[in-house]
Design a protein around this motif. Structure first.
Motif, PDB file in Angstrom:
ATOM      1  N   MET A   1      -5.545 -31.271  77.072  1.00 29.92           N
ATOM      2  CA  MET A   1      -5.041 -30.456  75.990  1.00 29.92           C
ATOM      3  C   MET A   1      -4.110 -29.385  76.529  1.00 29.92           C
ATOM      4  O   MET A   1      -4.389 -28.766  77.529  1.00 29.92           O
ATOM      5  N   GLY A   2      -3.015 -29.131  75.830  1.00 32.17           N
ATOM      6  CA  GLY A   2      -2.056 -28.112  76.239  1.00 32.17           C
ATOM      7  C   GLY A   2      -2.508 -26.714  75.852  1.00 32.17           C
ATOM      8  O   GLY A   2      -3.341 -26.525  74.991  1.00 32.17           O
ATOM      9  N   VAL A   3      -1.957 -25.747  76.512  1.00 33.99           N
ATOM     10  CA  VAL A   3      -2.264 -24.352  76.222  1.00 33.99           C
ATOM     11  C   VAL A   3      -1.294 -23.864  75.157  1.00 33.99           C
ATOM     12  O   VAL A   3      -0.091 -24.065  75.250  1.00 33.99           O
ATOM     13  N   SER A   4      -1.819 -23.199  74.147  1.00 28.91           N
ATOM     14  CA  SER A   4      -0.975 -22.667  73.073  1.00 28.91           C
ATOM     15  C   SER A   4      -0.123 -21.521  73.601  1.00 28.91           C
ATOM     16  O   SER A   4      -0.623 -20.622  74.261  1.00 28.91           O
ATOM     17  N   ARG A   5       1.153 -21.536  73.321  1.00 24.65           N
ATOM     18  CA  ARG A   5       2.071 -20.471  73.737  1.00 24.65           C
ATOM     19  C   ARG A   5       2.204 -19.417  72.645  1.00 24.65           C
ATOM     20  O   ARG A   5       2.925 -18.460  72.799  1.00 24.65           O
ATOM     21  N   ARG A   6       1.505 -19.595  71.542  1.00 23.50           N
ATOM     22  CA  ARG A   6       1.583 -18.655  70.435  1.00 23.50           C
ATOM     23  C   ARG A   6       0.723 -17.433  70.750  1.00 23.50           C
ATOM     24  O   ARG A   6      -0.439 -17.567  71.120  1.00 23.50           O
ATOM     25  N   PRO A   7       1.248 -16.222  70.623  1.00 20.08           N
ATOM     26  CA  PRO A   7       0.469 -15.026  70.953  1.00 20.08           C
ATOM     27  C   PRO A   7      -0.701 -14.827  69.986  1.00 20.08           C
ATOM     28  O   PRO A   7      -0.655 -15.256  68.840  1.00 20.08           O
ATOM     29  N   ALA A   8      -1.737 -14.155  70.486  1.00 20.51           N
ATOM     30  CA  ALA A   8      -2.904 -13.870  69.655  1.00 20.51           C
ATOM     31  C   ALA A   8      -2.566 -12.854  68.573  1.00 20.51           C
ATOM     32  O   ALA A   8      -3.160 -12.852  67.499  1.00 20.51           O
ATOM     33  N   ALA A   9      -1.615 -11.982  68.840  1.00 21.44           N
ATOM     34  CA  ALA A   9      -1.235 -10.954  67.867  1.00 21.44           C
ATOM     35  C   ALA A   9       0.246 -10.628  68.024  1.00 21.44           C
ATOM     36  O   ALA A   9       0.790 -10.683  69.124  1.00 21.44           O
ATOM     37  N   ILE A  10       0.861 -10.307  66.926  1.00 22.65           N
ATOM     38  CA  ILE A  10       2.256  -9.862  66.918  1.00 22.65           C
ATOM     39  C   ILE A  10       2.278  -8.521  66.202  1.00 22.65           C
ATOM     40  O   ILE A  10       1.740  -8.379  65.110  1.00 22.65           O
ATOM     41  N   ARG A  11       2.879  -7.537  66.831  1.00 26.49           N
ATOM     42  CA  ARG A  11       2.977  -6.212  66.217  1.00 26.49           C
ATOM     43  C   ARG A  11       4.451  -5.837  66.123  1.00 26.49           C
ATOM     44  O   ARG A  11       5.157  -5.811  67.133  1.00 26.49           O
ATOM     45  N   VAL A  12       4.894  -5.584  64.924  1.00 27.30           N
ATOM     46  CA  VAL A  12       6.254  -5.123  64.690  1.00 27.30           C
ATOM     47  C   VAL A  12       6.142  -3.718  64.125  1.00 27.30           C
ATOM     48  O   VAL A  12       5.515  -3.509  63.090  1.00 27.30           O
ATOM     49  N   GLU A  13       6.732  -2.765  64.816  1.00 22.51           N
ATOM     50  CA  GLU A  13       6.683  -1.378  64.367  1.00 22.51           C
ATOM     51  C   GLU A  13       8.094  -0.942  64.008  1.00 22.51           C
ATOM     52  O   GLU A  13       9.002  -0.996  64.833  1.00 22.51           O
ATOM     53  N   ILE A  14       8.273  -0.544  62.759  1.00 20.35           N
ATOM     54  CA  ILE A  14       9.569  -0.072  62.276  1.00 20.35           C
ATOM     55  C   ILE A  14       9.471   1.446  62.138  1.00 20.35           C
ATOM     56  O   ILE A  14       8.691   1.946  61.347  1.00 20.35           O
ATOM     57  N   GLY A  15      10.245   2.157  62.930  1.00 17.36           N
ATOM     58  CA  GLY A  15      10.196   3.610  62.892  1.00 17.36           C
ATOM     59  C   GLY A  15      10.823   4.198  61.648  1.00 17.36           C
ATOM     60  O   GLY A  15      10.291   5.114  61.036  1.00 17.36           O
ATOM     61  N   GLU A  16      11.962   3.636  61.229  1.00 11.32           N
ATOM     62  CA  GLU A  16      12.679   4.203  60.094  1.00 11.32           C
ATOM     63  C   GLU A  16      13.580   3.151  59.472  1.00 11.32           C
ATOM     64  O   GLU A  16      14.239   2.399  60.175  1.00 11.32           O
ATOM     65  N   LEU A  17      13.583   3.110  58.150  1.00 10.42           N
ATOM     66  CA  LEU A  17      14.532   2.289  57.403  1.00 10.42           C
ATOM     67  C   LEU A  17      15.462   3.260  56.678  1.00 10.42           C
ATOM     68  O   LEU A  17      15.005   4.128  55.955  1.00 10.42           O
ATOM     69  N   VAL A  18      16.732   3.111  56.894  1.00 12.39           N
ATOM     70  CA  VAL A  18      17.712   3.982  56.249  1.00 12.39           C
ATOM     71  C   VAL A  18      18.423   3.165  55.186  1.00 12.39           C
ATOM     72  O   VAL A  18      19.044   2.152  55.477  1.00 12.39           O
ATOM     73  N   LEU A  19      18.316   3.617  53.937  1.00 19.73           N
ATOM     74  CA  LEU A  19      18.912   2.905  52.801  1.00 19.73           C
ATOM     75  C   LEU A  19      19.912   3.819  52.106  1.00 19.73           C
ATOM     76  O   LEU A  19      19.554   4.583  51.228  1.00 19.73           O
ATOM     77  N   ASP A  20      21.146   3.751  52.516  1.00 16.26           N
ATOM     78  CA  ASP A  20      22.205   4.540  51.878  1.00 16.26           C
ATOM     79  C   ASP A  20      22.800   3.749  50.720  1.00 16.26           C
ATOM     80  O   ASP A  20      23.095   2.564  50.857  1.00 16.26           O
ATOM     81  N   GLY A  21      22.963   4.401  49.565  1.00 22.55           N
ATOM     82  CA  GLY A  21      23.626   3.778  48.426  1.00 22.55           C
ATOM     83  C   GLY A  21      22.711   2.969  47.524  1.00 22.55           C
ATOM     84  O   GLY A  21      23.186   2.268  46.638  1.00 22.55           O
ATOM     85  N   PHE A  22      21.395   3.055  47.719  1.00 24.10           N
ATOM     86  CA  PHE A  22      20.447   2.328  46.883  1.00 24.10           C
ATOM     87  C   PHE A  22      19.659   3.316  46.031  1.00 24.10           C
ATOM     88  O   PHE A  22      19.312   4.395  46.486  1.00 24.10           O
ATOM     89  N   ARG A  23      19.342   2.920  44.800  1.00 23.73           N
ATOM     90  CA  ARG A  23      18.599   3.805  43.895  1.00 23.73           C
ATOM     91  C   ARG A  23      17.168   3.325  43.659  1.00 23.73           C
ATOM     92  O   ARG A  23      16.483   3.846  42.811  1.00 23.73           O
ATOM     93  N   ALA A  24      16.725   2.355  44.403  1.00 26.24           N
ATOM     94  CA  ALA A  24      15.388   1.785  44.229  1.00 26.24           C
ATOM     95  C   ALA A  24      14.321   2.738  44.782  1.00 26.24           C
ATOM     96  O   ALA A  24      14.583   3.529  45.685  1.00 26.24           O
ATOM     97  N   ASP A  25      13.121   2.639  44.225  1.00 27.55           N
ATOM     98  CA  ASP A  25      11.977   3.447  44.657  1.00 27.55           C
ATOM     99  C   ASP A  25      11.625   3.099  46.109  1.00 27.55           C
ATOM    100  O   ASP A  25      11.243   1.961  46.402  1.00 27.55           O
TER     101      ASP A  25
END
Length: 94
Positions: A1-25
């Motif tokens: 059997m092959g070893v899975s290359r898929r990580p046990a966990a994935i963490r994506v951390e987004i520090g800031e989203l800048v939305l210029d010109g949008f009026r959405a909440d």
């Protein structure tokens, strides 16, 4: 059997989203963004991190988004654009 290359966990951390010109909440945009990015990462992973941990300071060169989108749709489209950047499209600033 092959070893899975898929990580046990994935963490994506987004520090800031800048939305210029949008009026959405911003809270609704953020919730839709998080749901969609989580779905995309679960489905497709983070190709740029395929060979180990990756830290990215900025993603640029991504497609522009139309200003008239609903909060839900804006969050979804923004997540798709960020995932495209994490998939090797756009310009990555490590």
């Amino acid at each position: 059997m092959g070893v899975s290359r898929r990580p046990a966990a994935i963490r994506v951390e987004i520090g800031e989203l800048v939305l210029d010109g949008f009026r959405a909440d911003p809270a609704r945009v953020s919730a839709a963004f998080e749901r969609e990015l989580t779905r995309l990462v679960r489905l497709h992973g983070v190709p740029l991190a395929a060979h180990g941990a990756l830290t990215v300071d900025a993603l640029t060169g991504l497609a522009p988004l139309p200003a008239g989108l609903s909060a839900r749709r804006l969050g979804q489209e923004l997540a798709r654009a960020v995932h495209e950047g994490l998939s090797g499209h756009g310009e990555v600033t490590p």
